[in-house]
Design a protein around this motif. Structure first.
Motif, short mmCIF file in Angstrom:
data_model
loop_
_atom_site.label_atom_id
_atom_site.label_comp_id
_atom_site.label_asym_id
_atom_site.label_seq_id
_atom_site.Cartn_x
_atom_site.Cartn_y
_atom_site.Cartn_z
N VAL A 400 0.95 -1.07 0.10
CA VAL A 400 -0.07 0.00 0.07
C VAL A 400 0.73 1.22 0.25
O VAL A 400 2.22 1.35 0.40
CB VAL A 400 -0.95 0.07 1.43
N LEU A 401 0.32 2.40 -0.46
CA LEU A 401 1.19 3.34 -0.65
C LEU A 401 1.19 4.09 0.80
O LEU A 401 0.49 3.81 1.86
CB LEU A 401 0.38 4.58 -1.33
N PRO A 402 2.26 4.84 1.16
CA PRO A 402 2.57 5.39 2.38
C PRO A 402 1.38 6.62 2.85
O PRO A 402 0.66 6.94 1.94
CB PRO A 402 4.06 6.30 2.32
N ALA A 403 1.42 6.69 4.10
CA ALA A 403 0.46 7.95 4.67
C ALA A 403 0.61 9.03 3.99
O ALA A 403 1.76 9.39 3.25
CB ALA A 403 0.60 7.88 6.09
N PRO A 404 -0.51 9.93 3.51
CA PRO A 404 -0.12 11.18 2.93
C PRO A 404 0.50 12.09 3.59
O PRO A 404 0.70 12.19 4.62
CB PRO A 404 -1.60 11.69 2.90
N ALA A 467 -6.61 9.30 0.57
CA ALA A 467 -5.37 10.21 1.06
C ALA A 467 -5.67 11.64 0.94
O ALA A 467 -5.57 12.34 1.77
CB ALA A 467 -4.30 10.00 0.26
N LEU A 468 -6.33 11.94 -0.12
CA LEU A 468 -6.49 13.50 -0.42
C LEU A 468 -7.91 13.78 0.41
O LEU A 468 -7.86 14.82 1.13
CB LEU A 468 -7.19 13.78 -1.79
N LEU A 501 -15.42 4.92 0.30
CA LEU A 501 -14.08 4.62 0.62
C LEU A 501 -13.95 4.19 2.16
O LEU A 501 -12.96 4.03 2.69
CB LEU A 501 -13.13 5.99 0.53
N GLY A 502 -15.09 4.30 2.78
CA GLY A 502 -15.19 3.98 4.34
C GLY A 502 -14.34 4.96 5.08
O GLY A 502 -13.94 4.48 6.05
N ILE A 503 -14.53 6.23 4.87
CA ILE A 503 -13.81 7.38 5.57
C ILE A 503 -14.64 7.75 6.87
O ILE A 503 -15.61 8.13 6.57
CB ILE A 503 -13.10 8.38 4.66
N ASP A 504 -14.08 7.74 7.90
CA ASP A 504 -14.72 8.15 9.16
C ASP A 504 -14.44 9.61 9.65
O ASP A 504 -13.27 10.22 9.05
CB ASP A 504 -14.29 7.39 10.45
#
Length: 509
Positions: A400-404, A467-468, A501-504
């Protein structure tokens, strides 16, 4: 800068490339066949050569073979039709920099020529380095301080203690101090005190008389005598046995010593330079090193920076070692791709310059292509200890890509300072601005494609959007309407994306 040569029997191809490169303020010279281009090499050379693969008379591969034999550092780009791809791939074995498949996008062609041009200029800078060894390379501020210190110390006979991690080049610095000193015409003798067994070290240093011990069948001169009027370099001085430290102190104090088993004092006119990777002050506190000897050696201390402190020098060093390896091993000089070089700059390399040199030797022998990609590097670097990959592994084992990483006010990627108790393992590519993270994104896509993963666009696209949106929500304290405005998307769009995306943590107000 020299012109770019274009060799193609198709006048339209030559015209298109000439005009496109002229818009980039790049000078060109064109040829309709390989024979004329080869004749031109008698009086001139290009910065980059672009050649078609199929032409009347000599082919582009014939031209490539001759050019690489006479000018191994010159980047050659081969133009080929799709039906000639097998030949183009084979051209890499002949040292081609890259190939362009017809019909090609002119912007991509110009970008490729630009990349080859940059590589050519870098190679030229390495080629012009002095040929004599040892060499100390470095443009980082920390190394400039070292060079200034060498200049100030070289004309003095003062004792110098060189400190630094293993592999930072302590012996090279000792060589440089000797080479630029009034003693340069006299011997430079080096001894690693940690590499000699304790019961033999005294004899190595001071020599012995015949019959001094079992096996001493003849008188032998020690390193102090061998270095008479010159320089004696004692590496890993922190590992010297305690009882021998006393004898060394005596030599430094009064300038005389005795061979093992000898009774006549021998005068020593020697400049002593020592080095260690250990903390000598700590060794003194622990009773492992004589305090009076420490003060005698520590007249002038010269600390060498680790490679982690001079990461900007890694590309310079890598290109130099790759060129050196090719010369020593008789092969073609390998080139690091931009992504591979950024990856290399992000490595910790605990073995410092020595480890980097060994890695370049490995690349010269083992890397399959002329241009080295990240996947061509040793697995213990890309997957093993000693390097924290810019890609973490999730619970399922997928990359997975790193944290933003937040943007600075100027719009460039800003590397946050590590918080207390944490260490930043972000690769140097992040500090390089937008190109850094784009290169890492390209690398991640390449890794996923090489692993046979499907729906790469969908997976990476979702990670990018997530991430954005998460970053925007942090900036707006969870207010999704404000986040939508910041991101330039509609309220319905961000609401749908948050759900998908399931963003909380998002709120309407």
């Amino acid at each position: 800068m020299k012109p770019i040569w274009i060799v193609d029997d198709d006048a339209s191809i030559r015209w298109v490339l000439e005009k496109a490169l002229a818009r980039e303020n790049l000078e060109t010279r064109s040829f309709s066949n390989a024979r004329d281009a080869l004749a031109a090499f008698a009086t001139d050379t290009p910065q980059v050569l672009v050649s078609d693969i199929r032409m009347p008379g000599e082919s582009g591969l014939d031209l490539l073979a001759v050019v690489k034999e006479q000018h191994p550092g010159l980047p050659v780009i081969i133009i080929t039709a799709f039906s000639d791809l097998d030949s183009a791939v084979a051209s890499f074995q002949g040292g081609a920099f890259e190939y362009l498949a017809k019909p090609f996008d002119i912007d991509k062609a110009v970008a490729l020529i630009r990349r080859a041009l940059e590589e050519s200029l870098r190679e030229a800078s390495v080629e012009t380095l002095p040929a004599d060894t040892p060499e100390i390379l470095g443009q980082a501020p920390a190394m400039q301080e070292v060079f200034r210190a060498i200049g100030r110390l070289s004309q003095s006979n003062v004792t110098v203690l060189i400190t630094g991690e293993s592999g930072t080049g302590k012996e090279l610095v000792a060589h440089a101090l000797h080479k630029h000193s009034p003693r340069a015409a006299q011997p430079f003798i080096a001894l690693n005190t940690a590499a000699i067994p304790k019961d033999l070290l005294e004899s190595e240093l001071f020599g012995h008389e015949r019959g001094a011990f079992t096996g001493a069948q003849a008188t032998r001169r020690g390193r102090f005598e061998q270095a008479e009027n010159g320089t004696l370099f004692l590496d890993e001085i922190g590992d010297m046995p305690f009882d021998l430290q006393t004898r060394l102190l005596r030599v430094l104090s009064d300038g005389h010593f005795y061979r093992v088993g000898g009774h006549q004092p021998i005068k020593a006119n020697v400049r002593v330079i020592t080095a260690t990777h250990q903390n000598l002050e700590q060794r003194v506190r622990e009773g492992q090193f004589r305090e009076d000897l420490f003060h005698r050696l520590n007249v002038i201390r010269l600390r060498l920076p680790s490679l982690r402190e001079r990461r900007e020098d890694i590309p310079l060093l890598a290109r130099h070692f790759l060129l050196q390896s090719a010369r020593q091993l008789g092969g073609e000089t390998k080139r690091m791709s931009e992504a591979a070089m950024q990856f290399l700059v992000g490595l910790d390399l605990p073995g410092n310059v020595r480890q980097l040199e060994n890695l370049c030797n490995w690349i010269t022998v083992m890397a399959p292509g002329q241009t080295v990609e990240v996947k061509d590097l040793p697995l213990d670097l890309t997957q093993g200890a000693g390097f924290v990959s810019p890609y973490a592994a999730d619970a399922a084992g997928a990359s997975v890509l790193p944290a933003p990483v937040p943007l600075s006010a100027a719009g460039a990627l800003a590397v946050p300072a590590p918080s207390s108790g944490m260490s930043s393992n972000l690769p140097a590519a992040f500090a390089a601005g937008a190109d850094g993270w784009i290169s890492l994104l390209e690398l991640q896509a390449a890794n996923m494609l090489a692993a046979g993963q499907v729906e790469v666009m969908d997976v990476l696209g979702k990670q990018f959007e997530s991430a954005l949106i998460k970053t925007a929500l942090k900036h707006t304290h969870g207010r999704k309407n404000d986040a939508a405005v910041r991101l330039g998307i509609g309220r319905n769009t961000i609401t749908r994306k948050i759900a998908e995306l399931g963003i909380d943590g998002a709120k309407d107000e």
